[in-house]
Motif scaffolding. Structure first.
Motif, PDB file in Angstrom:
ATOM      1  N   GLU A   1       0.775  -1.292  -0.064  1.00 60.47           N
ATOM      2  CA  GLU A   1       0.005  -0.052   0.045  1.00 60.47           C
ATOM      3  C   GLU A   1       0.836   1.362  -0.105  1.00 60.47           C
ATOM      4  O   GLU A   1       0.376   2.482  -0.119  1.00 60.47           O
ATOM      5  N   MET A   2       2.129   1.101   0.037  1.00 60.77           N
ATOM      6  CA  MET A   2       3.021   2.217   0.055  1.00 60.77           C
ATOM      7  C   MET A   2       3.269   2.772  -1.279  1.00 60.77           C
ATOM      8  O   MET A   2       3.689   2.058  -2.075  1.00 60.77           O
ATOM      9  N   ASP A   3       3.195   4.008  -1.416  1.00 57.48           N
ATOM     10  CA  ASP A   3       3.463   4.789  -2.843  1.00 57.48           C
ATOM     11  C   ASP A   3       4.807   5.051  -2.825  1.00 57.48           C
ATOM     12  O   ASP A   3       5.158   6.135  -2.200  1.00 57.48           O
ATOM     13  N   LEU A   4       5.905   4.136  -3.283  1.00 57.78           N
ATOM     14  CA  LEU A   4       7.218   4.186  -3.181  1.00 57.78           C
ATOM     15  C   LEU A   4       7.724   5.445  -3.902  1.00 57.78           C
ATOM     16  O   LEU A   4       8.834   6.217  -3.736  1.00 57.78           O
ATOM     17  N   ILE A   5       7.364   5.679  -5.134  1.00 55.14           N
ATOM     18  CA  ILE A   5       7.908   6.797  -5.744  1.00 55.14           C
ATOM     19  C   ILE A   5       7.498   8.246  -5.107  1.00 55.14           C
ATOM     20  O   ILE A   5       8.454   9.035  -5.091  1.00 55.14           O
ATOM     21  N   LYS A   6       6.410   8.348  -4.681  1.00 53.88           N
ATOM     22  CA  LYS A   6       6.072   9.432  -3.651  1.00 53.88           C
ATOM     23  C   LYS A   6       7.173   9.666  -2.514  1.00 53.88           C
ATOM     24  O   LYS A   6       7.604  10.525  -2.318  1.00 53.88           O
ATOM     25  N   LEU A   7       7.194   8.443  -2.061  1.00 56.51           N
ATOM     26  CA  LEU A   7       8.247   8.392  -0.887  1.00 56.51           C
ATOM     27  C   LEU A   7       9.872   8.695  -1.304  1.00 56.51           C
ATOM     28  O   LEU A   7      10.605   9.590  -0.543  1.00 56.51           O
ATOM     29  N   VAL A   8      10.259   8.270  -2.468  1.00 55.31           N
ATOM     30  CA  VAL A   8      11.404   8.541  -2.698  1.00 55.31           C
ATOM     31  C   VAL A   8      11.848   9.843  -3.399  1.00 55.31           C
ATOM     32  O   VAL A   8      12.808  10.690  -2.735  1.00 55.31           O
ATOM     33  N   ARG A   9      10.594  10.499  -3.793  1.00 60.99           N
ATOM     34  CA  ARG A   9      10.619  12.129  -4.120  1.00 60.99           C
ATOM     35  C   ARG A   9      10.735  12.960  -2.853  1.00 60.99           C
ATOM     36  O   ARG A   9      11.464  13.777  -2.665  1.00 60.99           O
ATOM     37  N   THR A  10       9.979  12.482  -1.696  1.00 62.53           N
ATOM     38  CA  THR A  10       9.853  12.997  -0.606  1.00 62.53           C
ATOM     39  C   THR A  10      11.278  12.905  -0.056  1.00 62.53           C
ATOM     40  O   THR A  10      11.933  14.009   0.748  1.00 62.53           O
ATOM     41  N   LEU A  11      11.743  11.784   0.244  1.00 59.57           N
ATOM     42  CA  LEU A  11      13.270  11.605   0.805  1.00 59.57           C
ATOM     43  C   LEU A  11      14.472  12.378   0.062  1.00 59.57           C
ATOM     44  O   LEU A  11      15.284  12.843   0.579  1.00 59.57           O
ATOM     45  N   MET A  12      13.952  12.598  -1.344  1.00 61.26           N
ATOM     46  CA  MET A  12      15.004  13.509  -2.058  1.00 61.26           C
ATOM     47  C   MET A  12      15.070  14.927  -1.655  1.00 61.26           C
ATOM     48  O   MET A  12      16.150  15.486  -1.919  1.00 61.26           O
ATOM     49  N   HIS A  13      14.050  15.384  -0.770  1.00 58.13           N
ATOM     50  CA  HIS A  13      13.916  16.639  -0.298  1.00 58.13           C
ATOM     51  C   HIS A  13      14.499  16.888   0.942  1.00 58.13           C
ATOM     52  O   HIS A  13      14.528  17.838   1.807  1.00 58.13           O
ATOM     53  N   HIS A  14      14.916  15.497   1.447  1.00 54.18           N
ATOM     54  CA  HIS A  14      15.113  15.477   3.104  1.00 54.18           C
ATOM     55  C   HIS A  14      16.811  16.185   3.266  1.00 54.18           C
ATOM     56  O   HIS A  14      17.354  16.193   2.154  1.00 54.18           O
TER      57      HIS A  14
ATOM     58  N   ALA B   1      19.227  15.680   4.228  1.00 55.21           N
ATOM     59  CA  ALA B   1      20.582  14.784   4.607  1.00 55.21           C
ATOM     60  C   ALA B   1      20.826  14.246   2.983  1.00 55.21           C
ATOM     61  O   ALA B   1      21.722  13.601   2.599  1.00 55.21           O
ATOM     62  N   PHE B   2      19.836  14.481   1.955  1.00 53.89           N
ATOM     63  CA  PHE B   2      20.141  13.783   0.521  1.00 53.89           C
ATOM     64  C   PHE B   2      20.710  14.847  -0.254  1.00 53.89           C
ATOM     65  O   PHE B   2      20.576  16.014  -0.177  1.00 53.89           O
ATOM     66  N   THR B   3      21.663  14.288  -0.923  1.00 54.98           N
ATOM     67  CA  THR B   3      22.406  15.004  -2.034  1.00 54.98           C
ATOM     68  C   THR B   3      22.892  14.246  -3.241  1.00 54.98           C
ATOM     69  O   THR B   3      23.105  13.291  -3.029  1.00 54.98           O
ATOM     70  N   LEU B   4      22.705  14.993  -4.216  1.00 50.66           N
ATOM     71  CA  LEU B   4      23.090  14.211  -5.599  1.00 50.66           C
ATOM     72  C   LEU B   4      24.710  14.216  -5.790  1.00 50.66           C
ATOM     73  O   LEU B   4      25.067  13.444  -6.569  1.00 50.66           O
ATOM     74  N   LYS B   5      25.398  14.905  -4.992  1.00 48.31           N
ATOM     75  CA  LYS B   5      26.820  14.779  -5.081  1.00 48.31           C
ATOM     76  C   LYS B   5      27.390  13.672  -4.320  1.00 48.31           C
ATOM     77  O   LYS B   5      28.621  13.510  -4.639  1.00 48.31           O
ATOM     78  N   ASN B   6      26.753  13.113  -3.500  1.00 46.06           N
ATOM     79  CA  ASN B   6      27.497  12.000  -2.967  1.00 46.06           C
ATOM     80  C   ASN B   6      26.900  10.642  -3.537  1.00 46.06           C
ATOM     81  O   ASN B   6      25.756  10.112  -3.336  1.00 46.06           O
ATOM     82  N   PRO B   7      27.867  10.010  -4.196  1.00 45.78           N
ATOM     83  CA  PRO B   7      27.344   8.689  -5.118  1.00 45.78           C
ATOM     84  C   PRO B   7      26.839   7.684  -3.763  1.00 45.78           C
ATOM     85  O   PRO B   7      25.732   6.996  -4.351  1.00 45.78           O
ATOM     86  N   ASN B   8      27.494   7.422  -2.907  1.00 46.28           N
ATOM     87  CA  ASN B   8      26.890   6.554  -1.961  1.00 46.28           C
ATOM     88  C   ASN B   8      25.387   6.721  -1.496  1.00 46.28           C
ATOM     89  O   ASN B   8      24.239   5.980  -1.537  1.00 46.28           O
ATOM     90  N   ARG B   9      25.018   8.094  -1.297  1.00 42.92           N
ATOM     91  CA  ARG B   9      23.697   8.566  -0.989  1.00 42.92           C
ATOM     92  C   ARG B   9      22.793   8.188  -2.202  1.00 42.92           C
ATOM     93  O   ARG B   9      21.728   7.935  -2.159  1.00 42.92           O
ATOM     94  N   VAL B  10      23.194   8.633  -3.433  1.00 45.22           N
ATOM     95  CA  VAL B  10      22.547   8.331  -4.535  1.00 45.22           C
ATOM     96  C   VAL B  10      22.029   6.861  -4.751  1.00 45.22           C
ATOM     97  O   VAL B  10      21.015   6.457  -5.099  1.00 45.22           O
ATOM     98  N   ARG B  11      23.183   6.107  -4.530  1.00 36.92           N
ATOM     99  CA  ARG B  11      23.102   4.663  -4.654  1.00 36.92           C
ATOM    100  C   ARG B  11      22.209   4.167  -3.616  1.00 36.92           C
ATOM    101  O   ARG B  11      21.116   3.332  -3.938  1.00 36.92           O
ATOM    102  N   ALA B  12      21.963   4.742  -2.516  1.00 43.31           N
ATOM    103  CA  ALA B  12      21.144   4.362  -1.265  1.00 43.31           C
ATOM    104  C   ALA B  12      19.683   4.366  -1.608  1.00 43.31           C
ATOM    105  O   ALA B  12      18.794   3.582  -1.361  1.00 43.31           O
ATOM    106  N   LEU B  13      19.365   5.615  -2.130  1.00 42.27           N
ATOM    107  CA  LEU B  13      17.830   6.129  -2.301  1.00 42.27           C
ATOM    108  C   LEU B  13      17.453   5.454  -3.631  1.00 42.27           C
ATOM    109  O   LEU B  13      16.553   4.877  -3.975  1.00 42.27           O
ATOM    110  N   ILE B  14      18.091   6.232  -4.815  1.00 39.26           N
ATOM    111  CA  ILE B  14      17.713   6.063  -6.124  1.00 39.26           C
ATOM    112  C   ILE B  14      17.868   4.513  -6.802  1.00 39.26           C
ATOM    113  O   ILE B  14      16.885   3.904  -6.971  1.00 39.26           O
ATOM    114  N   PHE B  15      19.221   4.191  -6.785  1.00 41.51           N
ATOM    115  CA  PHE B  15      19.582   2.844  -7.145  1.00 41.51           C
ATOM    116  C   PHE B  15      18.706   1.752  -6.470  1.00 41.51           C
ATOM    117  O   PHE B  15      18.401   0.946  -7.092  1.00 41.51           O
TER     118      PHE B  15
END
Ligand code: ZN
Length: 890
Positions: A776-789, A791-805
């Motif tokens: 029942e969880m809309d994960l695309i919505k959740l991922v988008r929300t977490l991208m605005h957290h 602590a999230f940054t596109l500049k750190n590859p580990n963080r990008v892998r942790a969330l998006i990949f």
């Protein structure tokens, strides 16, 4: 702009020595390079010298001390016209580390300077013959502000250091070994080191250091232990000794890959160095040991003997992955009660990755041989094929020649090629000659793309008491790639025959005087071959490709009952696991086909399959680690790959259904297992304890999928609260997230607070949310929300892998939402990363390369997403991936 393997020519010039001076400043660093060059007698005459250089500013150029104006600069580098046969070139240039987000060349991470030069990063530091067959001796002087950058490191040995005016200081390093530019490194910053001194085989004392930021010093002990073990292992197994007075490992938070084997100064992604029980899981501990071993082993396989050109990448990577796999297996065996079982569990993990990632790669638009024929961007060819299939190719030498024969081949390889840049052919030649064997046919493993299939037919002749096995190798036509076999491969095919009592037969081939071993490595070297076993008293069940003796797919019409039998009795633990996977994959694919037509309700399962898995689960003679592997279901990505048309939603439904069925049918066992496999006492990353935790946490995961959710909630909450290690805490958090509601929210908040200052733990916080399986969880919505957290940054590859990949690979059913919202997210992020970090962007781009494999509705939308990216892409990294994905099928 495509580079072809067959276009190789030797370098027109050689560089014997280089003296590099750095004035390290974040915004603008000045580099002075003094090189001794001479014409290469081995190359065609070339009047001008062409040096590679990217994003550099040339300040001055002198030839033999005289200012030189007979030169030109373009985007690719610097050309100096009409140079003499031997000369000194002095270049002064600048680069801009602070604005370098590509993480190639010289860049900043948390305010410290780091470099990454493989494959072609050195040209972003200074103008050079940036190719691996140009090997020079380096002397490096680093100058920087002493307060900001108290530690100054480079390759080799520290020659001198001291203070300079204006608050600056310097360090001078010399590397006695000639090396290609991709192995150059420097580090400057506020770092501290864990140090050890060891005596190696020849009696020499060596200084070992693990450099980190001060607050991470308590997380360096495991990496140091792994390094010491690796040094001893390479002496014992291959007679290879550490050749420098000091060996340094440095951890960096922003890194595109796992780690880098720069001579004497390995630079590591923090993920593969830092561990303490609170922040690192058992898999982290295992990965650190493997990667520390891998980079250390490169010192001989990669650095002392390097690659002639980048098409030979597997020469060092395939061989070094093989060596790190053997190291991990030996380490696990040494620490285990059941050494063979520990080794088998290692093997299963390695093969699982190969089957999931490399087989898929080999069936898609990026398919390439272990030794690729062409590339646009070499960074796109640091692949599962070059690494993991490459390691299997090396392993086959050992299977064919035996351990001793393989060692003799290695000895000859170093005897001949120490200090040289060589090719995969040179390695094969050394193996062949050391063993007086013709391995010409084996070359096809380097030139053939696609996964070979071996079709097996068997026939038992009761009257003659013979059992005939026919092996036929072929390729399957796949989308995008025209797979035709150029010639038959030499395939070592290990086989056993299991009698009705579950015992191995002593194998005797027709023509042999006496029965031999229970496992036989058949050498399949023709398109089709028949092997006849004699004195076979009753019809056996064949155990095929034992220990995965070759990277092929076996086709054999096993009945469910035969697979259940092998799962219960095969003496080869790898094949026991493989029988279970075959059985469960077959079951899941049937359920997925059913799910495409109708709802999955009630019990659709063959009870004998559930019973077979239950027996494994309860079998106390098997190690917990092995039981965990057998009861772990194949991933959704792997399952989708096995369908003619991938249907992520159907696969997800089927897999969730089977999980729930196994959870409920075996719920009593799961509870017992959970209670029985606790690991009291302080945390220890030993194979035994790791196995216990893995099985216990699998039980928790199944229980949280069962009807007993209240019971599971209680266990998960208690485990979360009491955990003294990250394996248990993250497994409990995963279960709580799955069960949902307030306890999940509370645990997530607690976890974040607890680890706010531990980036690697925060990566887990992102990943656990992105990979949750709640329907029942809309994960695309959740991922988008977490991208605005924050602590999230596109500049750190580990963080990008942790969330998006993690989201895309862990939740294919939601990523492939029919409304296209997952693809929209993908387009945005590929384009955002394309300008920031092309290498990472290309990795993300690859997650849509199999678009043709999907059901028509998804396929069309993915096609559109690819076209959208193509319309505004900048980097050649991403462009190569998209171009290859879109190229029309032949
Ligand atoms: Zn490597």
């Amino acid at each position: 702009s495509t580079i072809h393997r067959t276009d190789y020519t030797p370098p027109p010039f050689l560089i014997d020595t280089i003296e590099l001076e750095f004035e390290l400043e974040a915004e603008r660093t000045t580099v002075t390079s003094k090189m001794q060059l001479r014409r290469n007698p081995q190359a065609a005459y070339c009047p001008e010298l062409q040096l590679s250089g990217e994003a550099l500013q040339l300040i001055s150029l002198r030839l033999d001390g005289v200012a030189c104006t007979n030169r030109q600069i373009d985007e690719a580098g610097l050309t100096v016209y009409d140079v003499p046969d031997a000369f000194e070139l002095t270049i002064v240039n600048a680069c801009e580390p602070a604005s370098n987000t590509s993480l190639m060349g010289l860049y900043l991470s948390n305010g410290h300077f780091f470099t990454q030069c493989e494959a072609q990063g050195f040209r972003k530091i200074t103008y050079f013959l940036d190719r691996p067959d140009v090997m020079a001796r380096y002397t490096v002087i680093l100058r920087a502000n002493k307060a900001a950058y108290p530690i100054l490191l480079s390759n080799g040995n520290l020659i001198e250091a001291g203070d300079l005016p204006n608050g600056k200081h310097y360090a001078k390093w010399h590397d006695p070994f000639a090396k290609p530019s991709y192995l150059f490194a420097l580090v400057a910053g506020q770092l501290v080191a864990l140090e050890e001194r060891i005596i190696t085989h020849s009696g020499a004392q060596k200084l070992l250091q693990v450099w980190v930021e001060a607050h991470d010093l308590d997380k360096t002990h495991h990496a140091m232990d792994a390094l010491i073990h690796a040094i001893h292992w390479d002496e014992a197994r291959f007679g290879l000794e550490l050749d420098l007075e000091r060996f340094m490992i440095v951890a960096v938070s922003d890194f595109n890959m796992g780690a880098m084997e720069n001579k004497g100064l390995n630079i590591f992604n923090t993920k593969y160095v830092l561990a303490n029980p609170q922040t690192a899981t058992d898999s982290d501990y295992a990965n650190i040991e493997a990667v520390v071993g891998h980079e250390y082993f490169h010192n001989w396989t990669g650095n002392r003997v390097t690659c002639r050109d980048w098409f030979q990448l597997s020469l060092k990577e395939g061989l070094t992955v093989f060596r790190d796999q053997e190291f991990s297996a030996d380490m696990a065996a040494a620490g285990a009660v059941n050494a063979a079982a520990a080794r088998a569990s290692q093997r299963i993990e390695n093969v699982r990755i190969l089957q999931q990632v490399q087989f898929a790669e080999d069936a898609g638009p990026m398919a390439h041989p272990v030794r690729p024929e062409s590339y646009v961007e070499i960074n796109n060819f640091y692949t599962a094929t070059v690494y993991e299939k490459g390691a299997e190719v090396v392993r086959m030498y050992q299977t064919l020649l035996g351990r001793d024969g393989f060692r003799q081949g290695m000895d000859l390889y170093f005897q001949r090629h120490d200090g040289q840049a060589v090719s995969c052919d040179d390695f094969r030649q050394a193996m062949a000659e050391a063993n007086q064997r013709d391995l010409a046919q084996f070359e096809h493993w380097y030139s053939q793309l696609g996964t070979p299939y071996v079709l097996v037919r068997s026939q038992y002749d009761e009257a003659a008491r013979t059992y005939t096995v026919t092996l036929a190798q072929h390729y399957k036509p796949v989308l995008n790639a025209p797979y035709t076999a150029s010639a038959p491969l030499l395939i070592p095919f290990a086989i056993g025959l299991v009698d009705a009592n579950g015992q191995d037969l002593a194998l005797q081939l027709a023509g042999e005087g006496a029965p031999g071993t229970a496992t036989r490595v058949l050498e399949l070297n023709q398109a089709e071959q028949t092997f006849r076993f004699i004195n076979v008293q009753t019809q056996p069940v064949p155990s095929l490709l034992r220990d995965f003796s070759a990277p092929v797919i076996v086709e054999y019409d096993y009945t469910d009952d035969e697979l259940i039998f092998l799962l219960a009795h095969d003496s080869d633990p790898f094949n026991r696991w493989a029988a279970g996977q075959r059985l469960v994959t077959r079951t899941l694919l049937a359920l997925a086909r059913q799910a495409e037509r109708t709802q999955l309700t009630g019990n659709q399962l063959n009870q004998s399959i559930i019973d077979a898995f239950g027996r494994i689960l309860r079998d106390e003679t098997l190690t917990p680690a092995f039981r965990e592997q057998v009861l772990t279901l194949p991933t959704e990505i792997y399952l989708a790959e096995q369908m003619d048309q991938a249907d992520p939603a159907a696969v997800h439904t089927a897999r969730q259904y089977l999980r729930t069925q196994l959870a409920n049918a075996l719920s009593h066992d799961w509870s017992t297992i959970y209670a029985r496999h606790q690991t009291p006492g302080p945390y220890q990353p030993t194979p035994a304890d790791m196995g216990q935790r893995a099985l216990k946490n699998l039980a928790l995961s199944y229980l949280s999928n069962s009807k007993q959710s209240a019971h599971a909630l209680h266990l998960a909450q208690t485990q979360y609260d009491r955990a003294d290690n990250m394996s248990d805490r993250s497994a409990a958090l995963a279960a709580l997230i799955h069960l949902g509601g307030q306890p999940a929210q509370a645990a997530l908040a607690d976890f974040y607070q607890r680890f706010e200052n531990e980036p690697l733990a925060i990566d887990k916080w992102f990943a656990l949310q992105a990979t949750q399986q709640r329907a029942e969880m809309d994960l695309i919505k959740l991922v988008r929300t977490l991208m605005h957290h924050p602590a999230f940054t596109l500049k750190n590859p580990n963080r990008v892998r942790a969330l998006i990949f993690s989201f895309i690979s862990g939740n294919p059913a939601q990523f492939h939402a029919t409304n296209g919202s997952g693809y929209a997210l993908w387009v945005e992020q590929v384009l955002a990363l394309d300008t920031l970090n092309p290498q990472l962007a290309a990795r993300l781009a690859r997650l849509l390369e199999r678009w043709r494999k999907f059901t028509p509705a998804l396929r069309e939308q993915m096609h559109e997403a690819l076209e959208t990216v193509l319309a505004s892409v900048h980097s050649k990294d991403v462009r190569e991936i998209i171009d290859k994905a879109l190229i029309s099928a032949p």
